[in-house]
Design a protein around this motif. Structure first.
Motif: not given
Length: 128
Positions: A23-28
């Motif tokens: 999975t990829l996560m954003d900055a938050t």
């Protein structure tokens, strides 16, 4: 963007981890995508690097549901290339609900599969 969780797809090859689903996560810290990748060598320091071969939006999860990988079966056969949304419970095997994909080992694409044919081992039971 940063990498979230994921799992190696070994496929019995000599290299212990030629493919990955993760999975990829954003900055938050919010999960935004599921990706598949393939090992493509090592940099000048010997650190392995991969190329993303496919990416799809992270599924919308209802309460008491989570994304599971690395312990799923397709048609009762263990398949570490399968990733599915499951509902949390005290059962040993959790059936997929509404959303299941498999990384095609040849193309590296995330291919939708029938969730009715997928279940995943409930690793949360080991934590109790």
């Amino acid at each position: 963007m940063k990498q979230g969780g994921g799992t190696c797809i070994s496929a019995g090859t000599r290299d212990p981890c030629p493919r990955v689903v993760g999975t990829l996560m954003d900055a938050t810290g919010k999960e935004v995508a599921v990706y598949a990748s393939i090992l493509d060598g090592r940099d000048e320091k010997g650190k392995p690097f991969s190329i993303v071969t496919d990416m799809i939006p992270y599924p919308k999860l209802r309460k008491a549901h989570h994304l599971d990988w690395g312990s799923c079966r397709y048609d009762n056969v263990e398949d570490e290339a399968v990733i599915a949304v499951v509902r949390e419970s005290r059962r040993t095997r959790l059936p997929a609900v509404d959303w299941a994909y498999r990384v095609d080992r040849t193309s590296g694409k995330l291919v939708k599969v029938d969730p009715a044919r997928v279940d995943c081992y409930n690793t949360a039971l080991e934590a109790d």
